[in-house]
Every structure is written in structure tokens, then in C-alpha cells.
Design a protein around this motif. Structure first.
Motif, mmCIF file in Angstrom:
data_model
loop_
_atom_site.group_PDB
_atom_site.id
_atom_site.type_symbol
_atom_site.label_atom_id
_atom_site.label_comp_id
_atom_site.label_asym_id
_atom_site.label_seq_id
_atom_site.Cartn_x
_atom_site.Cartn_y
_atom_site.Cartn_z
ATOM 1 N N GLY A 156 19.836 18.342 19.004
ATOM 2 C CA GLY A 156 20.731 17.758 20.007
ATOM 3 C C GLY A 156 20.179 17.810 21.417
ATOM 4 O O GLY A 156 20.884 17.521 22.375
ATOM 5 N N ALA A 160 15.219 15.505 20.607
ATOM 6 C CA ALA A 160 15.920 14.816 19.520
ATOM 7 C C ALA A 160 16.419 13.451 19.997
ATOM 8 O O ALA A 160 16.285 12.438 19.296
ATOM 9 C CB ALA A 160 17.082 15.672 19.013
ATOM 10 N N HIS A 178 23.621 16.717 14.799
ATOM 11 C CA HIS A 178 23.624 17.877 15.697
ATOM 12 C C HIS A 178 24.620 18.922 15.193
ATOM 13 O O HIS A 178 25.681 18.586 14.676
ATOM 14 C CB HIS A 178 23.985 17.417 17.114
ATOM 15 N N VAL A 206 24.871 20.385 9.796
ATOM 16 C CA VAL A 206 23.495 20.901 9.667
ATOM 17 C C VAL A 206 22.957 20.530 8.279
ATOM 18 O O VAL A 206 23.732 20.461 7.313
ATOM 19 C CB VAL A 206 23.424 22.443 9.832
ATOM 20 N N ALA A 240 13.762 18.031 15.240
ATOM 21 C CA ALA A 240 13.507 18.175 16.685
ATOM 22 C C ALA A 240 14.440 19.251 17.242
ATOM 23 O O ALA A 240 15.303 18.983 18.067
ATOM 24 C CB ALA A 240 13.744 16.831 17.380
ATOM 25 N N HIS A 243 11.267 24.523 20.265
ATOM 26 C CA HIS A 243 9.905 25.044 20.119
ATOM 27 C C HIS A 243 9.870 26.555 20.230
ATOM 28 O O HIS A 243 10.762 27.151 20.826
ATOM 29 C CB HIS A 243 9.018 24.441 21.218
ATOM 30 N N TYR A 286 13.056 26.688 31.734
ATOM 31 C CA TYR A 286 12.958 25.306 32.230
ATOM 32 C C TYR A 286 12.223 24.366 31.273
ATOM 33 O O TYR A 286 12.679 23.261 31.010
ATOM 34 C CB TYR A 286 12.276 25.270 33.603
HETATM 35 P P1 NAP Z 1 15.948 22.285 23.142
HETATM 36 O O1 NAP Z 1 16.368 21.773 24.467
HETATM 37 O O2 NAP Z 1 15.809 23.762 22.938
HETATM 38 O O3 NAP Z 1 16.959 21.687 22.072
HETATM 39 C C1 NAP Z 1 16.896 22.069 20.736
HETATM 40 C C2 NAP Z 1 18.087 21.451 20.025
HETATM 41 O O4 NAP Z 1 18.008 21.779 18.639
HETATM 42 C C3 NAP Z 1 19.426 21.968 20.536
HETATM 43 O O5 NAP Z 1 20.348 20.923 20.610
HETATM 44 C C4 NAP Z 1 19.809 23.008 19.481
HETATM 45 O O6 NAP Z 1 21.207 23.107 19.297
HETATM 46 C C5 NAP Z 1 19.193 22.434 18.229
HETATM 47 N N1 NAP Z 1 18.817 23.490 17.280
HETATM 48 C C6 NAP Z 1 18.068 24.603 17.515
HETATM 49 N N2 NAP Z 1 17.919 25.309 16.388
HETATM 50 C C7 NAP Z 1 18.591 24.647 15.430
HETATM 51 C C8 NAP Z 1 18.807 24.879 14.039
HETATM 52 N N3 NAP Z 1 18.291 25.950 13.422
HETATM 53 N N4 NAP Z 1 19.553 23.991 13.345
HETATM 54 C C9 NAP Z 1 20.067 22.901 13.944
HETATM 55 N N5 NAP Z 1 19.895 22.619 15.242
HETATM 56 C C10 NAP Z 1 19.164 23.484 15.970
HETATM 57 O O7 NAP Z 1 14.506 21.700 22.691
HETATM 58 P P2 NAP Z 1 13.844 20.276 23.014
HETATM 59 O O8 NAP Z 1 14.788 19.183 22.859
HETATM 60 O O9 NAP Z 1 12.575 20.287 22.236
HETATM 61 O O10 NAP Z 1 13.471 20.400 24.560
HETATM 62 C C11 NAP Z 1 12.674 21.508 25.030
HETATM 63 C C12 NAP Z 1 12.549 21.404 26.543
HETATM 64 O O11 NAP Z 1 11.752 20.272 26.874
HETATM 65 C C13 NAP Z 1 13.899 21.234 27.234
HETATM 66 O O12 NAP Z 1 13.898 21.998 28.405
HETATM 67 C C14 NAP Z 1 13.955 19.754 27.548
HETATM 68 O O13 NAP Z 1 14.713 19.468 28.709
HETATM 69 C C15 NAP Z 1 12.481 19.420 27.751
HETATM 70 N N6 NAP Z 1 12.220 18.003 27.400
HETATM 71 C C16 NAP Z 1 12.359 17.087 28.401
HETATM 72 C C17 NAP Z 1 12.146 15.754 28.125
HETATM 73 C C18 NAP Z 1 12.289 14.764 29.252
HETATM 74 O O14 NAP Z 1 12.702 15.161 30.326
HETATM 75 N N7 NAP Z 1 11.982 13.493 29.057
HETATM 76 C C19 NAP Z 1 11.802 15.330 26.846
HETATM 77 C C20 NAP Z 1 11.698 16.276 25.828
HETATM 78 C C21 NAP Z 1 11.916 17.616 26.121
HETATM 79 P P3 NAP Z 1 22.171 23.694 20.448
HETATM 80 O O15 NAP Z 1 22.322 22.601 21.442
HETATM 81 O O16 NAP Z 1 23.416 24.001 19.691
HETATM 82 O O17 NAP Z 1 21.475 24.919 20.977
#
Ligand code: NAP
Length: 313
Positions: A156, A160, A178, A206, A240, A243, A286
Motif C-alpha cells: 500500500g 506498490a 493492501h 492479505v 511491493a 525493503h 525518510y
Molecule cells: P513502504 O512505504 O514501507 O510501504 C510498504 C507497504 O507494504 C505498506 O503499505 C505496508 O503496509 C505494506 N506491507 C509491509 N509488510 C507487509 C506484509 N507483510 N504484508 C502485506 N503488506 C505489507 O515501502 P515502499 O512503498 O517500498 O517505499 C519505501 C520508501 O521509498 C518510502 O519512503 C517511499 O515514500 C519511497 N518511495 C518514493 C517514491 C516516489 O516518491 N516516487 C517511489 C517509491 C518509493 P502498511 O501501510 O500497513 O504498513
């Protein structure tokens, strides 16, 4: 400053925005600098389609293009960029000793760790079974194979949401699954998702099991509120869910927090003097390219001061 062929003032490990920024500042500070970039330098941004929030680009920039620019800039300034990984690291004495994946030994007066983070998996046995047979951790790499198909993205956050939007270019339908009833992704991405008729948001679910024969044909989703199972017929599932920091190389040598992030001071210093950490490997909060670049700059300035301090003693 360095004399021996394999002795460098500053060794940078990692080739995302933190690593390249560190290398740029290190060479411009007069340090002999080598950067270990791995087989495909560029880090996580290689998988990002369009970046709209990196300053200096009026129009969106493709992640791979941005990383090419950083790599060329670091090389032009005199950093040695190697397409190799570091196989082992000895931080118990100075200069620090590293062995490359090619078996060559390197010595470093100061070290900057910018190894970033790796994609997380759900950990289901059926997820592993269908990896490469419908289950993928990289929409930008594999999305093309799902032209006209129905697919799902699990997660989410921003990644993703971006993956789901990217997949609409190929797929017939994209389910974004999500675990909560509210997305974490930023407002702008959420708007784009809602405006896209190919996207269906599936909240409060899930994956319980990935199903199929030789290849994936569906996912059994569990409703986390009611326990009910919903069967989703998809041939592609893109995970997704965030990390985890890439700290395998230093997990015994440096102090890490409970989640495996390198613990640093405000000035990027780690628990070993002369070793600095920058970018997502030390960023619990961040995780933005521009923040990674900023900490890469800090780490290089600190490493330069460290080397100078050692030489004056
Ligand atoms: P994230 O922000 O940590 O989001 C991970 C998502 O996966 C969350 O919605 C989380 O749910 C869900 N999740 C985690 N573990 C799970 C599980 N075991 N089962 C089901 N769902 C699960 O990771 P990300 O999207 O890879 O982003 C990482 C960072 O990079 C963030 O700070 C983001 O802002 C940045 N980023 C920025 C951009 C951009 O600005 N264009 C693009 C990509 C990434 P919950 O919401 O319930 O915790």
C-alpha cells in the motif's frame, strides 16, 4: 593522497544516490576514491519509472537515466567506478581491508557504506514456489510479460502504487491488494490510482496462498477483518511491501538496530571510527533519493575530515 595501487583514501560501497554523491564529494575533496557498484550500478532507482520529486528536473526523470547521470558525473570527476561487489570486509584494523567479488584485495583509509535496501517478500512457501512463474518483485522488469492479463500488486506504499500504475500500461486489470483500509502511498499517487479505470483497490486483504499449476493462476486472499477468503484469478502477482536494509556485509562489524539498519550519528559516523553510512542502509524513516544523496554528501565530508585528522597526528 594514497600511494599503493590498491590503497584508496575513500572506498564507497553502493551505487544509489548516496553512493554516487559520496564519491562525487570525495574526489572533489582530493581523495583517491573507488566505488563498488555491483554488476548493475544504480540501486533501487533502476526500478523506478518516473521521478517527479528530485530537484532540478522540470519534467519527470526515469530512474535509470538519473543514475546514469550520477555515475557519469562521478567518473568524469575522477572516481573509479567498479562493476563489482564487495565479497568480504575487515574493519578490525586500518587501513580497512576489502575483497572484491573478483578476488582482488583493496585497502581503504576511510569507508562509506551505501548499500541501500533489498525488496522484502511475504515469506509464504507458495510465494517462493511461483517466483519467476508469475510472482515477481519487480514490476518494471517483468510487467511487459503481462500484456492483456489480470495481475495483482501487493502493498500500500508508494512503490506498490507506482507498480500498479505502471502495470496498467500492459495489463487488462490491476488489483492493488493492501492489508489496511487506507493506503500509505502519497496523495498524488492515490489520485492517479483512483482515476485509472484498470485499477481495483482491494482493502483489508492479505495473500494467504498463491495458487496454480506450473504457473500462477490465482491468489487466495484473506480478509483480515472477517477471515473470509476471496479468490483472485490473476496470472501475475507483484510484491511491493517495502525493503530491508542491506547489511549482510557488516552485520558483525557494525552496530545495527533491531531492524538491521546501521546505527549512525547525526554526522553519519558508525560504531567503527573511519566508517560512515549513508542512504537507505541507515535511514529508518525518510528513504528518499534526495535524502540519500544528502547523507552521501555528509558521509564524504566526514570521511575527508577523518583522513586529514589521521594524517595530521
Ligand atoms: P513502504 O512505504 O514501507 O510501504 C510498504 C507497504 O507494504 C505498506 O503499505 C505496508 O503496509 C505494506 N506491507 C509491509 N509488510 C507487509 C506484509 N507483510 N504484508 C502485506 N503488506 C505489507 O515501502 P515502499 O512503498 O517500498 O517505499 C519505501 C520508501 O521509498 C518510502 O519512503 C517511499 O515514500 C519511497 N518511495 C518514493 C517514491 C516516489 O516518491 N516516487 C517511489 C517509491 C518509493 P502498511 O501501510 O500497513 O504498513
Amino acid at each position: 593522497m594514497a600511494d599503493q595501487e590498491n590503497l584508496f583514501d575513500i572506498v564507497v560501497i553502493g551505487s544509489g544516490p548516496a553512493g554516487f554523491t559520496a564519491a562525487i564529494y570525495a574526489v572533489r575533496g582530493g581523495a583517491s576514491t573507488v566505488l563498488f557498484g555491483g554488476v548493475a550500478p544504480g540501486g533501487q532507482l533502476l526500478q523506478t519509472m518516473e521521478i517527479e520529486n528530485y530537484p532540478g528536473f522540470i519534467d519527470p526523470v526515469v530512474g535509470a537515466d538519473l543514475m546514469q547521470r550520477m555515475m557519469k558525473q562521478a567518473s568524469r570527476l575522477g572516481a573509479k567506478v567498479l562493476q563489482e561487489s564487495v565479497a568480504s570486509l575487515d574493519l578490525s584494523q586500518r587501513p580497512f581491508r576489502l575483497k572484491s567479488s573478483g578476488g582482488k584485495e583493496y585497502l581503504a583509509r576511510a569507508l562509506i557504506l551505501a548499500t541501500g535496501a533489498q525488496a522484502r517478500w511475504l515469506g509464504l512457501p507458495s510465494e517462493q514456489k511461483y517466483t519467476g512463474k508469475g510472482v515477481s518483485g519487480c514490476a518494471t522488469c517483468d510487467g511487459f510479460f503481462f500484456r492483456g492479463k489480470d495481475v495483482a500488486v501487493i502493498g500500500g506504499g508508494d512503490s506498490a502504487a507506482e507498480d500498479a500504475l505502471f502495470l496498467t500500461k500492459f495489463a487488462n486489470k490491476v488489483y492493488l491488494v493492501h492489508r489496511r483500509d487506507k493506503l500509505r502511498a502519497n496523495f498524488r499517487l492515490q489520485e492517479k490510482l483512483r482515476a485509472n479505470p484498470k485499477v481495483e483497490l482491494v482493502y483489508d486483504h492479505v495473500p494467504q496462498e498463491f495458487t496454480g499449476e506450473a504457473k500462477l493462476t490465482g491468489i487466495d486472499l484473506k480478509n483480515v477483518k472477517t477471515g473470509e477468503i476471496r479468490k483472485l484469478a490473476v496470472t501475475g502477482a507483484f510484491i511491493a511491501i517495502g525493503h530491508t536494509p542491506a547489511t549482510e556485509l557488516v552485520k558483525r562489524a557494525l552496530k545495527l538496530d533491531d531492524e538491521g539498519y546501521v546505527i549512525t550519528s547525526e554526522r553519519t559516523a558508525t560504531s567503527v571510527p573511519g566508517v560512515y553510512a549513508a542512504g537507505d542502509v541507515a535511514d529508518t524513516h525518510y528513504k528518499q533519493a534526495v535524502v540519500a544523496a544528502g547523507t552521501g554528501c555528509k558521509a564524504a565530508l566526514e570521511a575527508l575530515a577523518f583522513i586529514e585528522g589521521c594524517e595530521k597526528k
